[in-house]
Design a protein around this motif. Structure first.
Motif, PDB file in Angstrom:
ATOM      1  N   PHE A 197     -17.582   7.536  10.813  1.00  0.00           N
ATOM      2  CA  PHE A 197     -17.766   7.842  12.227  1.00  0.00           C
ATOM      3  C   PHE A 197     -18.964   8.774  12.421  1.00  0.00           C
ATOM      4  CE2 PHE A 197     -16.856  10.530  15.940  1.00  0.00           C
ATOM      5  CZ  PHE A 197     -16.639   9.570  16.924  1.00  0.00           C
ATOM      6  N   PHE A 198     -19.019   9.851  11.644  1.00  0.00           N
ATOM      7  CA  PHE A 198     -20.124  10.804  11.784  1.00  0.00           C
ATOM      8  C   PHE A 198     -21.447  10.202  11.328  1.00  0.00           C
ATOM      9  CE2 PHE A 198     -16.972  13.942  12.774  1.00  0.00           C
ATOM     10  CZ  PHE A 198     -17.645  14.724  13.691  1.00  0.00           C
ATOM     11  N   THR A 199     -21.419   9.327  10.336  1.00  0.00           N
ATOM     12  CA  THR A 199     -22.642   8.621   9.941  1.00  0.00           C
ATOM     13  C   THR A 199     -23.141   7.768  11.096  1.00  0.00           C
ATOM     14  OG1 THR A 199     -22.044   8.636   7.612  1.00  0.00           O
ATOM     15  CG2 THR A 199     -23.610   6.945   8.306  1.00  0.00           C
ATOM     16  N   GLU A 200     -22.225   7.067  11.763  1.00  0.00           N
ATOM     17  CA  GLU A 200     -22.581   6.239  12.922  1.00  0.00           C
ATOM     18  C   GLU A 200     -23.169   7.093  14.055  1.00  0.00           C
ATOM     19  OE1 GLU A 200     -22.964   2.651  15.052  1.00  0.00           O
ATOM     20  OE2 GLU A 200     -22.398   2.923  12.954  1.00  0.00           O
ATOM     21  N   LEU A 201     -22.689   8.324  14.205  1.00  0.00           N
ATOM     22  CA  LEU A 201     -23.223   9.235  15.221  1.00  0.00           C
ATOM     23  C   LEU A 201     -24.629   9.731  14.866  1.00  0.00           C
ATOM     24  CD1 LEU A 201     -20.256  11.610  16.189  1.00  0.00           C
ATOM     25  CD2 LEU A 201     -20.972   9.495  17.294  1.00  0.00           C
ATOM     26  N   GLY A 202     -25.042   9.488  13.623  1.00  0.00           N
ATOM     27  CA  GLY A 202     -26.347   9.963  13.172  1.00  0.00           C
ATOM     28  C   GLY A 202     -26.302  11.316  12.495  1.00  0.00           C
ATOM     29  N   HIS A 203     -25.086  11.747  12.143  1.00  0.00           N
ATOM     30  CA  HIS A 203     -24.895  13.046  11.493  1.00  0.00           C
ATOM     31  C   HIS A 203     -23.956  12.888  10.298  1.00  0.00           C
ATOM     32  CE1 HIS A 203     -26.888  15.047  14.822  1.00  0.00           C
ATOM     33  NE2 HIS A 203     -26.191  14.256  15.623  1.00  0.00           N
ATOM     34  N   GLU A 244     -11.951   8.745   5.205  1.00  0.00           N
ATOM     35  CA  GLU A 244     -13.140   7.929   4.979  1.00  0.00           C
ATOM     36  C   GLU A 244     -13.702   7.421   6.310  1.00  0.00           C
ATOM     37  OE1 GLU A 244     -11.977   4.861   2.220  1.00  0.00           O
ATOM     38  OE2 GLU A 244     -11.728   6.291   0.578  1.00  0.00           O
ATOM     39  N   ALA A 245     -12.808   7.001   7.222  1.00  0.00           N
ATOM     40  CA  ALA A 245     -13.240   6.523   8.539  1.00  0.00           C
ATOM     41  C   ALA A 245     -13.929   7.638   9.316  1.00  0.00           C
ATOM     42  CB  ALA A 245     -12.045   5.968   9.316  1.00  0.00           C
ATOM     43  N   VAL A 303       0.838  -1.200   0.000  1.00  0.00           N
ATOM     44  CA  VAL A 303       0.000   0.000   0.000  1.00  0.00           C
ATOM     45  C   VAL A 303       0.872   1.248   0.000  1.00  0.00           C
ATOM     46  CG1 VAL A 303      -1.584   1.365   1.412  1.00  0.00           C
ATOM     47  CG2 VAL A 303      -2.035  -1.052   1.025  1.00  0.00           C
ATOM     48  N   PHE A 304       0.564   2.166  -0.920  1.00  0.00           N
ATOM     49  CA  PHE A 304       1.238   3.453  -1.029  1.00  0.00           C
ATOM     50  C   PHE A 304       0.761   4.317   0.132  1.00  0.00           C
ATOM     51  CE2 PHE A 304       1.608   7.587  -3.543  1.00  0.00           C
ATOM     52  CZ  PHE A 304       2.985   7.680  -3.360  1.00  0.00           C
ATOM     53  N   PHE A 305       1.683   4.874   0.913  1.00  0.00           N
ATOM     54  CA  PHE A 305       1.370   5.505   2.197  1.00  0.00           C
ATOM     55  C   PHE A 305       0.277   6.571   2.181  1.00  0.00           C
ATOM     56  CE2 PHE A 305       4.464   8.529   0.663  1.00  0.00           C
ATOM     57  CZ  PHE A 305       4.042   9.743   1.200  1.00  0.00           C
ATOM     58  N   PRO A 306       0.106   7.409   1.135  1.00  0.00           N
ATOM     59  CA  PRO A 306      -0.961   8.417   1.209  1.00  0.00           C
ATOM     60  C   PRO A 306      -2.359   7.812   1.366  1.00  0.00           C
ATOM     61  CG  PRO A 306       0.556   8.970  -0.552  1.00  0.00           C
ATOM     62  CD  PRO A 306       0.909   7.583  -0.084  1.00  0.00           C
ATOM     63  N   ASN A 307      -2.511   6.547   0.988  1.00  0.00           N
ATOM     64  CA  ASN A 307      -3.822   5.914   1.121  1.00  0.00           C
ATOM     65  C   ASN A 307      -4.260   5.818   2.576  1.00  0.00           C
ATOM     66  OD1 ASN A 307      -4.692   5.262  -1.622  1.00  0.00           O
ATOM     67  ND2 ASN A 307      -2.776   4.115  -1.650  1.00  0.00           N
ATOM     68  N   PHE A 308      -3.317   5.707   3.499  1.00  0.00           N
ATOM     69  CA  PHE A 308      -3.694   5.667   4.922  1.00  0.00           C
ATOM     70  C   PHE A 308      -4.394   6.961   5.325  1.00  0.00           C
ATOM     71  CE2 PHE A 308      -0.638   2.265   4.803  1.00  0.00           C
ATOM     72  CZ  PHE A 308      -1.113   1.349   5.733  1.00  0.00           C
ATOM     73  N   TYR A 309      -3.940   8.080   4.794  1.00  0.00           N
ATOM     74  CA  TYR A 309      -4.572   9.369   5.090  1.00  0.00           C
ATOM     75  C   TYR A 309      -5.964   9.444   4.463  1.00  0.00           C
ATOM     76  CZ  TYR A 309      -0.119  10.694   7.029  1.00  0.00           C
ATOM     77  OH  TYR A 309       1.009  10.731   7.802  1.00  0.00           O
ATOM     78  N   ARG A 310      -6.102   8.919   3.280  1.00  0.00           N
ATOM     79  CA  ARG A 310      -7.419   8.867   2.631  1.00  0.00           C
ATOM     80  C   ARG A 310      -8.367   7.993   3.451  1.00  0.00           C
ATOM     81  NH1 ARG A 310      -9.426   5.089  -1.211  1.00  0.00           N
ATOM     82  NH2 ARG A 310      -7.316   4.276  -1.475  1.00  0.00           N
ATOM     83  N   TRP A 311      -7.869   6.849   3.932  1.00  0.00           N
ATOM     84  CA  TRP A 311      -8.709   5.950   4.725  1.00  0.00           C
ATOM     85  C   TRP A 311      -9.072   6.555   6.079  1.00  0.00           C
ATOM     86  CZ3 TRP A 311      -4.838   1.655   3.181  1.00  0.00           C
ATOM     87  CH2 TRP A 311      -5.147   1.188   1.896  1.00  0.00           C
ATOM     88  N   MET A 312      -8.183   7.353   6.668  1.00  0.00           N
ATOM     89  CA  MET A 312      -8.549   8.036   7.917  1.00  0.00           C
ATOM     90  C   MET A 312      -9.681   9.026   7.651  1.00  0.00           C
ATOM     91  SD  MET A 312      -5.092   8.540  10.205  1.00  0.00           S
ATOM     92  CE  MET A 312      -4.114   9.437   8.998  1.00  0.00           C
TER      93      MET A 312
END
Length: 136
Positions: free
Chosen positions: A36-42, A31-32, A20-29
């Protein structure tokens, strides 16, 4: 309490040797964070389209422990690391099975986009939900 975001590493996420090319970790954070906000209901899409609120990135860091490869199944666990008046920090921990792959954070500001962007105090109803997902 952590919110989990899971995905499978795609070939396009990797470099010439299928790591995995390292910038993808930042993209995945990022996306996460949306998950997270969807899970909070917002969902962030609704915050922006209805309330003109977004959470722009102020700082981010990721420490890599072991590589990820094409077709690895990954879970990102997201929790609230810090809550301040206008700013909050989310921690993101990456796992492949039981193996810790990477750890990172994103620091964000609660920001109104009604006119010029301006950070303002996190509303109590959001603060309570963030506290419920605070890292122990």
């Amino acid at each position: 309490m952590a919110v989990d975001y899971s995905f499978k590493v795609r070939f396009g996420d990797t470099d010439a040797v299928a790591i995995v090319f390292f910038p993808n970790f930042y993209r995945w954070m990022d996306e996460a964070t949306h998950e997270f906000f969807t899970e909070l209901g917002h969902p962030t899409s609704e915050l922006l389209s209805i309330e003109k609120i977004s959470t722009p990135l102020l700082d981010s860091k990721c420490e890599f422990k072991t590589p990820l490869f094409f077709e690895d199944e990954v879970i990102v666990k997201t929790e609230v690391a810090e809550i301040h008046n206008k700013v909050f920090k989310l921690s993101h921990t990456f796992y492949r099975g039981e193996t810790l792959v990477a750890e990172g954070y994103t620091l964000r500001a609660w920001t109104s986009f009604k006119g010029q962007p301006k950070a303002f105090e996190i509303p109590d109803y959001i603060r309570k939900k963030l506290i419920a997902h605070q890292k122990e």
